[in-house]
Scaffold this active site. Structure first.
Site, PDB file in Angstrom:
ATOM      1  N   GLY A 297       5.526 114.041  32.140  1.00 34.52           N
ATOM      2  CA  GLY A 297       4.963 114.342  30.822  1.00 34.52           C
ATOM      3  C   GLY A 297       4.611 115.817  30.658  1.00 34.52           C
ATOM      4  O   GLY A 297       5.303 116.707  31.165  1.00 34.52           O
TER       5      GLY A 297
ATOM      6  N   ALA B  88      -4.537 115.540  33.837  1.00 33.73           N
ATOM      7  CA  ALA B  88      -4.457 114.075  34.004  1.00 33.73           C
ATOM      8  C   ALA B  88      -5.279 113.389  32.922  1.00 33.73           C
ATOM      9  O   ALA B  88      -6.420 113.769  32.656  1.00 33.73           O
ATOM     10  CB  ALA B  88      -4.971 113.673  35.382  1.00 33.73           C
TER      11      ALA B  88
ATOM     12  N   ILE C 141      -5.719 109.417  30.538  1.00 32.97           N
ATOM     13  CA  ILE C 141      -5.290 108.047  30.236  1.00 32.97           C
ATOM     14  C   ILE C 141      -5.845 107.638  28.875  1.00 32.97           C
ATOM     15  O   ILE C 141      -6.804 108.241  28.383  1.00 32.97           O
ATOM     16  CB  ILE C 141      -5.784 107.033  31.304  1.00 32.97           C
ATOM     17  CG1 ILE C 141      -7.308 107.072  31.442  1.00 32.97           C
ATOM     18  CG2 ILE C 141      -5.103 107.277  32.645  1.00 32.97           C
ATOM     19  CD1 ILE C 141      -7.883 105.956  32.313  1.00 32.97           C
TER      20      ILE C 141
ATOM     21  N   GLN D 266     -10.213 104.919  19.144  1.00 36.48           N
ATOM     22  CA  GLN D 266     -10.264 105.773  20.346  1.00 36.48           C
ATOM     23  C   GLN D 266     -11.655 106.359  20.576  1.00 36.48           C
ATOM     24  O   GLN D 266     -11.765 107.538  20.913  1.00 36.48           O
ATOM     25  CB  GLN D 266      -9.253 106.922  20.216  1.00 36.48           C
ATOM     26  CG  GLN D 266      -7.808 106.508  20.427  1.00 36.48           C
ATOM     27  CD  GLN D 266      -6.900 107.689  20.740  1.00 36.48           C
ATOM     28  OE1 GLN D 266      -7.111 108.786  20.223  1.00 36.48           O
ATOM     29  NE2 GLN D 266      -5.903 107.482  21.572  1.00 36.48           N
TER      30      GLN D 266
ATOM     31  N   TYR E  86     -11.631 107.773  24.174  1.00 30.38           N
ATOM     32  CA  TYR E  86     -10.751 108.936  24.375  1.00 30.38           C
ATOM     33  C   TYR E  86     -11.269 110.138  23.587  1.00 30.38           C
ATOM     34  O   TYR E  86     -11.325 111.259  24.100  1.00 30.38           O
ATOM     35  CB  TYR E  86      -9.342 108.540  23.933  1.00 30.38           C
ATOM     36  CG  TYR E  86      -8.265 109.573  24.165  1.00 30.38           C
ATOM     37  CD1 TYR E  86      -7.637 109.688  25.408  1.00 30.38           C
ATOM     38  CD2 TYR E  86      -7.852 110.423  23.139  1.00 30.38           C
ATOM     39  CE1 TYR E  86      -6.626 110.626  25.608  1.00 30.38           C
ATOM     40  CE2 TYR E  86      -6.841 111.356  23.340  1.00 30.38           C
ATOM     41  CZ  TYR E  86      -6.234 111.448  24.566  1.00 30.38           C
ATOM     42  OH  TYR E  86      -5.237 112.376  24.769  1.00 30.38           O
TER      43      TYR E  86
ATOM     44  N   PRO F  22      -3.756 119.695  22.448  1.00 28.19           N
ATOM     45  CA  PRO F  22      -2.437 119.389  21.898  1.00 28.19           C
ATOM     46  C   PRO F  22      -2.555 118.421  20.725  1.00 28.19           C
ATOM     47  O   PRO F  22      -3.453 117.570  20.687  1.00 28.19           O
ATOM     48  CB  PRO F  22      -1.701 118.690  23.056  1.00 28.19           C
ATOM     49  CG  PRO F  22      -2.545 118.917  24.284  1.00 28.19           C
ATOM     50  CD  PRO F  22      -3.952 119.093  23.786  1.00 28.19           C
ATOM     51  N   GLY F  23      -1.605 118.556  19.802  1.00 21.41           N
ATOM     52  CA  GLY F  23      -1.379 117.505  18.812  1.00 21.41           C
ATOM     53  C   GLY F  23      -0.504 116.444  19.455  1.00 21.41           C
ATOM     54  O   GLY F  23      -0.546 116.251  20.678  1.00 21.41           O
TER      55      GLY F  23
HETATM   56  P1  NDP Z   1       1.376 110.756  30.466  1.00 18.03           P
HETATM   57  O1  NDP Z   1       0.801 109.396  30.321  1.00 18.03           O
HETATM   58  O2  NDP Z   1       2.823 110.968  30.144  1.00 18.03           O
HETATM   59  O3  NDP Z   1       1.085 111.291  31.946  1.00 18.03           O
HETATM   60  C1  NDP Z   1      -0.219 111.215  32.456  1.00 18.03           C
HETATM   61  C2  NDP Z   1      -0.292 111.893  33.796  1.00 18.03           C
HETATM   62  O4  NDP Z   1      -1.625 111.781  34.285  1.00 18.03           O
HETATM   63  C3  NDP Z   1       0.609 111.230  34.822  1.00 18.03           C
HETATM   64  O5  NDP Z   1       1.135 112.218  35.659  1.00 18.03           O
HETATM   65  C4  NDP Z   1      -0.348 110.341  35.605  1.00 18.03           C
HETATM   66  O6  NDP Z   1       0.015 110.117  36.953  1.00 18.03           O
HETATM   67  C5  NDP Z   1      -1.601 111.214  35.580  1.00 18.03           C
HETATM   68  N1  NDP Z   1      -2.805 110.440  35.813  1.00 18.03           N
HETATM   69  C6  NDP Z   1      -3.286 109.393  35.083  1.00 18.03           C
HETATM   70  N2  NDP Z   1      -4.439 108.958  35.628  1.00 18.03           N
HETATM   71  C7  NDP Z   1      -4.681 109.734  36.720  1.00 18.03           C
HETATM   72  C8  NDP Z   1      -5.698 109.768  37.686  1.00 18.03           C
HETATM   73  N3  NDP Z   1      -6.730 108.902  37.652  1.00 18.03           N
HETATM   74  N4  NDP Z   1      -5.630 110.678  38.669  1.00 18.03           N
HETATM   75  C9  NDP Z   1      -4.599 111.554  38.730  1.00 18.03           C
HETATM   76  N5  NDP Z   1      -3.592 111.579  37.834  1.00 18.03           N
HETATM   77  C10 NDP Z   1      -3.637 110.662  36.840  1.00 18.03           C
HETATM   78  O7  NDP Z   1       0.475 111.718  29.591  1.00 18.03           O
HETATM   79  P2  NDP Z   1       0.860 113.023  28.744  1.00 18.03           P
HETATM   80  O8  NDP Z   1       1.753 113.884  29.523  1.00 18.03           O
HETATM   81  O9  NDP Z   1       1.231 112.593  27.391  1.00 18.03           O
HETATM   82  O10 NDP Z   1      -0.600 113.683  28.606  1.00 18.03           O
HETATM   83  C11 NDP Z   1      -1.069 114.676  29.489  1.00 18.03           C
HETATM   84  C12 NDP Z   1      -2.426 115.141  28.998  1.00 18.03           C
HETATM   85  O11 NDP Z   1      -2.332 115.604  27.660  1.00 18.03           O
HETATM   86  C13 NDP Z   1      -3.477 114.011  28.981  1.00 18.03           C
HETATM   87  O12 NDP Z   1      -4.727 114.537  29.343  1.00 18.03           O
HETATM   88  C14 NDP Z   1      -3.476 113.589  27.532  1.00 18.03           C
HETATM   89  O13 NDP Z   1      -4.695 112.985  27.179  1.00 18.03           O
HETATM   90  C15 NDP Z   1      -3.256 114.916  26.845  1.00 18.03           C
HETATM   91  N6  NDP Z   1      -2.735 114.812  25.488  1.00 18.03           N
HETATM   92  C16 NDP Z   1      -1.517 114.236  25.261  1.00 18.03           C
HETATM   93  C17 NDP Z   1      -1.034 114.158  23.993  1.00 18.03           C
HETATM   94  C18 NDP Z   1       0.289 113.578  23.683  1.00 18.03           C
HETATM   95  O14 NDP Z   1       0.616 113.510  22.492  1.00 18.03           O
HETATM   96  N7  NDP Z   1       1.104 113.174  24.644  1.00 18.03           N
HETATM   97  C19 NDP Z   1      -1.802 114.667  22.847  1.00 18.03           C
HETATM   98  C20 NDP Z   1      -3.053 115.266  23.210  1.00 18.03           C
HETATM   99  C21 NDP Z   1      -3.495 115.307  24.492  1.00 18.03           C
HETATM  100  P3  NDP Z   1       1.124 108.990  37.369  1.00 18.03           P
HETATM  101  O15 NDP Z   1       2.451 109.608  37.062  1.00 18.03           O
HETATM  102  O16 NDP Z   1       0.906 108.761  38.802  1.00 18.03           O
HETATM  103  O17 NDP Z   1       0.841 107.796  36.512  1.00 18.03           O
END
Ligand code: NDP
Length: 240
Positions: free
Chosen positions: A13, A83, A85, A144, A147, A177-178
């Protein structure tokens, strides 16, 4: 010598794009992940970036893993708290565990990683921390409360820690981010997503690389005068 960077959730991601952007910038990068071993193995094989597995919501695991990285790779100069969720639901449906999990990982993870790395950065007189917030922490979002509260908390955390690092060469910033085209957004039902995209002035979802370029700037030598700030990268949504 190359700066050493840790990107939490750095193997897929937005985190994957951040890991690659920091590597391109010349940093030695370590990615963290928590559950998806297969993706982490594939990521390391493809990029050469090592992936360390631990839960950022586990305080002791952050201390231990950062100490291990410092020993095996070197002292950590840059931390990107990416990271995150979701455990969505209206307040009526949301269970305490949904609240607790999201606060523990999304906000607690920032505290845990800072406890593990900020003192070393201060001691060495240089550091960069970038926390990934969200537009939904700025604007709120139906379903949310967990969140939005955690992400909103990240913005306060950033401004407070930035004040502690300001005279010590350590900057602390956030990116909000959006909506970005990743697995997290793919989980949103299609009709809901269509309505969301319709409200984005740029008319599309963002790309992970567009967030990563902002992170890379905030982590660079050039960004030494930027601290306590939040960079909104959201296609013009929620302008203020
Ligand atoms: P993804 O769900 O695609 O990826 C999440 C990542 O976080 C994965 O690598 C996952 O690991 C890791 N992760 C989850 N829980 C834990 C934990 N307890 N300890 C360590 N690593 C963990 O998310 P995105 O790439 O979409 O989002 C990344 C960040 O951006 C997040 O903080 C999200 O809230 C934020 N964000 C995202 C947006 C979006 O539109 N996508 C918008 C705004 C904010 P694993 O691969 O092992 O599961």
């Amino acid at each position: 010598m190359a700066r050493i960077a840790v990107v939490t959730g750095g193997s897929r991601g937005i985190g994957e794009a951040i890991s690659l952007a920091l590597k391109d910038m010349g940093a030695t990068v370590v990615a963290n992940y928590c559950g998806n071993d297969e993706k982490a193995r594939e990521f390391t094989a493809r990029t050469g970036i090592p992936a360390y597995k631990w839960d950022v919501g586990d305080h002791q695991a952050c201390l231990d893993s950062c100490a291990q990285i410092a020993e095996e790779v070197g002292p950590i100069d840059i931390v990107v708290n990416n990271a995150g969720i979701t455990r969505d639901g209206t307040l009526a449906r949301m269970q305490y565990c949904d609240w607790d999990d999201v606060m523990r990982v999304n906000l607690g993870g920032c505290f845990n990683m800072a406890k593990a790395t900020f003192p070393g950065m201060v001691e060495r007189g240089w550091g960069r921390i970038v926390n990934i917030g969200s537009i939904n922490g700025q604007a709120g979002q139906y379903g949310q409360v967990n969140y939005a509260a955690a992400k909103s908390g990240i913005h306060g955390f950033t401004k407070a820690l930035a004040q502690e690092g300001a005279k010590k060469g350590v900057t602390v910033n956030a990116i909000a981010p959006g909506y970005i085209d990743t697995d997290m957004v793919a989980a949103v039902p299609a009709p809901v997503l269509e309505k969301i995209v319709a409200k984005i002035p740029v008319g599309r979802l963002g790309h992970a690389e567009e967030i990563a370029r902002g992170v890379a700037f905030l982590c660079s030598e050039d960004a030494g005068f930027v601290t306590g700030s939040t960079m909104s990268i959201n296609g013009g949504q929620h302008m203020y």
